[in-house]
Enzyme design. Structure first.
Site, mmCIF file in Angstrom:
data_model
loop_
_atom_site.group_PDB
_atom_site.id
_atom_site.type_symbol
_atom_site.label_atom_id
_atom_site.label_comp_id
_atom_site.label_asym_id
_atom_site.label_seq_id
_atom_site.Cartn_x
_atom_site.Cartn_y
_atom_site.Cartn_z
ATOM 1 N N LEU A 152 0.853 -1.185 0.000
ATOM 2 C CA LEU A 152 0.000 0.000 0.000
ATOM 3 C C LEU A 152 0.885 1.229 0.000
ATOM 4 C CD1 LEU A 152 -2.701 -0.972 2.660
ATOM 5 C CD2 LEU A 152 -2.639 -1.486 0.216
ATOM 6 N N GLY A 154 -0.285 4.648 -1.013
ATOM 7 C CA GLY A 154 -1.094 5.802 -1.393
ATOM 8 C C GLY A 154 -0.929 7.023 -0.522
ATOM 9 N N GLY A 155 -0.253 6.857 0.632
ATOM 10 C CA GLY A 155 -0.151 7.968 1.583
ATOM 11 C C GLY A 155 0.946 8.957 1.232
ATOM 12 N N LYS A 166 5.516 8.709 1.220
ATOM 13 C CA LYS A 166 6.418 8.493 2.348
ATOM 14 C C LYS A 166 7.502 7.472 2.010
ATOM 15 C CE LYS A 166 4.245 7.758 6.188
ATOM 16 N NZ LYS A 166 3.566 6.990 7.261
ATOM 17 N N GLN A 237 -5.777 3.607 -6.251
ATOM 18 C CA GLN A 237 -6.935 3.535 -5.375
ATOM 19 C C GLN A 237 -7.980 4.586 -5.745
ATOM 20 O OE1 GLN A 237 -4.476 4.913 -1.770
ATOM 21 N NE2 GLN A 237 -6.512 5.636 -1.217
ATOM 22 N N GLY A 265 -9.655 5.484 2.808
ATOM 23 C CA GLY A 265 -9.032 4.544 3.744
ATOM 24 C C GLY A 265 -8.509 3.327 2.997
ATOM 25 N N HIS A 266 -7.603 2.577 3.647
ATOM 26 C CA HIS A 266 -6.991 1.460 2.922
ATOM 27 C C HIS A 266 -7.953 0.279 2.745
ATOM 28 C CE1 HIS A 266 -6.303 0.168 7.030
ATOM 29 N NE2 HIS A 266 -5.352 1.045 7.213
ATOM 30 N N ASN A 294 1.821 -2.394 4.447
ATOM 31 C CA ASN A 294 2.109 -0.980 4.215
ATOM 32 C C ASN A 294 3.543 -0.798 3.728
ATOM 33 O OD1 ASN A 294 -0.440 -0.334 5.169
ATOM 34 N ND2 ASN A 294 0.270 0.054 7.253
ATOM 35 N N LYS A 442 5.257 6.171 11.302
ATOM 36 C CA LYS A 442 4.094 7.060 11.279
ATOM 37 C C LYS A 442 4.472 8.502 11.620
ATOM 38 C CE LYS A 442 1.570 3.546 10.330
ATOM 39 N NZ LYS A 442 1.225 3.329 8.909
#
Length: 547
Positions: A152, A154-155, A166, A237, A265-266, A294, A442
Site C-alpha cells: 500500500l 497511497g499515503g 512516504k 486507489q 481509507g486502505h 504498508n 508514522k
C-alpha cells in the site's frame, strides 16, 4: 423505512410496557439490544425530538411505535433522494464502478442512522491464536509462483510535512523504503528460483507518478534482473466524495474543488482491485494468493513459512497480529463478535463509555499489524456474493471541507479499514507474529529510530532490530518542532546518535547532535533557552541533560 420489527420484537418479548415513558438514551439501549446492529445515539435523539416530549424529556413507547408506523422513519427515502447526486458526481469524475459501489454501501450505512460503533456488549476477547514461532511446517517455495506481494503506497505522509509518497524517504545507506522493497523482491526471486513472484503497488493519484519514476531503475528487465514493466506494477486507489454534515449532500468548495474529495481509507483495496480490473487480471494469470502490507513497514516481508501455513489452513483471509503493550493501547484490537467470527475494532469505532475496556491490553491482547494474507479466488467470490462491494464496517470522520480552514463547511468522510475485511469472510483467521515484522514509520520519532544503529540491514535487505535490542524498539519522543522531516534533519546533520542501547530518548527544545553521541538507557535532553544548543560527542546514560 425504519426496522419496525425491532419495536414489535421488543414488545413481544415483554421488554417494554407501551405506556411507560423513556428517554432517548434508554430507547437507544433498547434498540441496540433488539437490533442486529446498533443505532447511533444522535439518530435516536433526533427521533425523540421529532416526536415531541411531555416536558420531562421523555416519550412513551407507544408514541414511538405510532410515529414509526404512522409517520415513518424513512431513511431509505433519504438515501434514494441523495444517492443520484453522488453517483452523478463520481461518474463525472471518472470513478470506477467498483469505487462507486463501495461508496454507495458506505453512504447507505450513514443514511440508515445505524451506529458505526462497535460497543463492548458485542465483543468477546480472543484467548489464543496460532503462533508463527511455534509452527512446525515445511515451507513450500512452489507457492511463490501463484503469489502476489502488494504494498500500500497511497499515503503522502502529510503528517510528517511531506508532499510526496512516504516510501521515497531515505532510510539507511542512501536507500529509500521503495529501494529496499524492490531489492527484497529481487533477492527473493533469486533465492527461491522463482522469477514469477509478482510484485505490485496500490498507489494514489498523488503518489503514482513519483513512485513509478523512483522505481524505474529497477524496471529494466524482468524476472531475476528487474521488476518488469512499470505500468504493470501498480493500480490506483479510488477517491470518494465528502459529505456535507448538515444535510448529507455532496460537499462543494469552489475555491478548490479538489477538497471535495478524500481518500476512502486502505479498506478501498478490495474495491480498487475490482474497479481497476486488477483482481480479474491476476486470477486469469493463475495467481491465487496475496500478501499485502504498508510500504512504510520494512519488517513486513514475504515469509515463505507464513505463506505455506496460510495455504494449509484453507482460510480465505489471515491477519498477522502482535501482542499489545501499553504503547499500543490506543490502537485497534482483534476480538470475537458474539454473533460469530473475528472482527477488528478501531479507536474510532469504540464508544466513549467503553474506552477503558478498549485500552485494556490484558483483555484484548492482540493488535492488527496490517500485514494480511488473502485468497484471491475466495475474495472474488465474497465480493460477488455481496453485490459488488465487501460490507466493511464504516468509520465516520468529522472534518472541514478545507482541512486548513477550520471555519469551512463541516463534512463527513466515510472510511474503511483493510483489516476489517476479517469480519467479511467466514473462516477468516489470524496468526501471532514477532514484533520484528512490525516496524512502521508514522512519525518523525519512528524515522529517527529507524535510521539509527538500533536497526540493522540484513543480507536480504530487511531492516530489523539489532540483536542487542531483544526485540524491543527504542522509544523516541521529539519536540513538536521536529514533527516534519525537514525540521528533524536539522537535529541530525552530523548523523543519528547511537540508540543501540537506548530505552527512551526525549528531546525538548532546539537541539543539534554532534557526531559521536551515544545514548544509553533513558535520556532526556532539554534546551529551555533561545537558539540552538549542541549535544557534544560522548556517552549519555540514564540522565537529563540541560543545555
Amino acid at each position: 423505512m425504519a426496522d419496525k420489527s425491532v419495536v414489535l420484537d421488543c414488545l413481544a418479548q415483554g421488554a417494554v410496557d407501551s405506556k411507560c415513558t423513556v428517554g432517548s438514551q434508554d430507547l437507544h439501549s433498547l434498540l441496540c439490544k433488539a437490533s442486529s446492529r446498533p443505532w447511533q445515539q444522535e439518530a435516536v435523539d433526533r427521533l425523540c425530538a421529532a416526536i415531541g416530549t411531555d416536558g420531562s424529556g421523555k416519550i412513551t413507547y407507544q408514541q414511538f411505535i405510532d410515529w414509526v408506523f404512522d409517520e415513518g422513519v424513512d431513511t431509505q427515502s433519504k438515501f434514494d433522494e441523495l444517492w443520484p447526486l453522488f453517483e452523478a458526481k463520481m461518474k463525472a469524475e471518472g470513478c470506477t464502478q467498483g469505487g462507486i459501489d463501495a461508496f454507495k454501501y458506505n453512504f447507505k450505512v450513514l443514511c440508515s442512522g445505524e451506529s458505526t460503533m462497535i460497543p463492548e456488549s458485542m465483543l468477546d476477547p480472543v484467548a489464543s491464536l496460532p503462533d508463527l514461532e511455534k509452527l512446525d511446517i515445511v515451507p513450500d517455495s512452489a507457492l511463490l509462483k501463484s503469489t502476489l506481494i502488494l504494498k500500500l503506497n497511497g499515503g503522502l505522509g502529510t503528517g510528517m510535512g511531506l508532499n510526496k509518497a512516504k516510501s521515497l524517504l531515505p532510510v539507511i545507506n542512501g536507500n529509500t523504503f521503495l529501494d529496499l522493497i524492490a531489492k527484497q523482491v529481487l533477492f527473493m526471486r533469486k533465492q527461491f528460483e522463482s522469477p514469477e513472484l509478482k510484485f505490485m503497488l496500490m498507489n494514489s493519484f498523488s503518489t503514482s507518478a513519483d513512485t513509478l519514476e523512483a522505481l524505474s531503475p529497477f524496471c529494466i528487465g524482468d524476472g531475476y534482473d528487474g521488476l518488469g514493466n512499470g505500468a504493470d506494477l501498480q493500480f490506483v486507489q479510488n477517491k470518494h466524495p465528502k459529505v456535507t454534515k448538515s444535510d448529507y449532500t455532496p460537499a462543494t468548495w469552489d475555491a478548490c474543488p479538489e477538497h471535495e474529495w478524500c481518500p476512502p481509507g486502505h479498506g478501498d483495496l478490495y474495491a480498487a482491485m475490482v474497479g481497476s480490473g486488477t483482481l480479474d487480471s491476476l486470477l486469469s494469470k493463475g495467481f491465487k494468493y496475496m500478501f499485502v502490507s504498508n510500504s512504510d513497514n520494512l519488517g513486513a516481508t514475504m515469509d515463505l513459512k507464513i505463506l505455506t501455513h496460510f495455504v494449509s489452513t484453507g482460510a480465505p483471509f489471515m491477519m498477522e497480529v502482535a501482542q499489545r503493550t501499553d504503547a499500543d493501547k490506543k490502537g485497534g484490537h482483534l476480538a470475537y463478535l458474539k454473533s460469530g467470527g473475528l472482527t477488528l475494532r478501531e479507536s474510532a469505532q469504540c464508544p466513549e463509555e467503553d474506552e477503558k475496556a478498549f485500552q485494556d491490553v490484558s483483555k484484548y491482547t492482540y493488535f492488527n499489524t496490517n500485514n494480511l494474507w488473502v485468497d484471491l479466488v475466495k475474495l472474488k467470490a465474497a465480493i460477488e456474493k455481496a453485490g459488488g462491494a465487501l460490507p466493511l464496517p464504516v468509520m465516520v470522520n468529522g472534518k472541514t471541507v478545507d482541512p486548513r480552514d477550520k471555519k469551512s463547511t463541516k463534512v463527513i468522510q466515510l472510511e474503511t479499514a483493510m483489516g476489517a475485511g476479517i469480519s467479511c469472510f467466514q473462516g477468516a483467521t489470524a496468526l501471532v507474529i514477532p514484533r520484528s515484522r512490525f516496524a512502521p514509520v508514522k512519525k518523525c520519532d519512528d524515522l529517527l529510530a529507524l535510521r539509527s544503529d538500533a536497526y540493522v540491514l540484513t543480507g536480504d535487505f530487511r531492516l530489523e532490530l539489532a540483536p542487542e535490542r531483544n526485540g524491543i524498539p527504542p522509544v523516541v519522543k521529539l519536540d513538536d518542532r521536529y514533527k516534519f522531516v525537514d525540521a528533524m534533519d536539522t537535529l541530525i546533520p552530523n548523523g543519528v546518535p547511537s540508540l543501540k542501547d537506548c530505552a527512551k530518548l526525549v528531546i525538548q527544545g532546539e537541539v543539534e547532535f554532534a557526531a559521536g553521541v551515544i545514548i544509553k538507557g533513558a535520556v532526556t535532553i532539554q534546551n529551555a533557552g533561545e537558539g540552538k544548543k549542541v549535544v557534544e560527542a560522548g556517552t549519555y546514560e540514564n540522565t537529563t541533560v540541560e543545555l
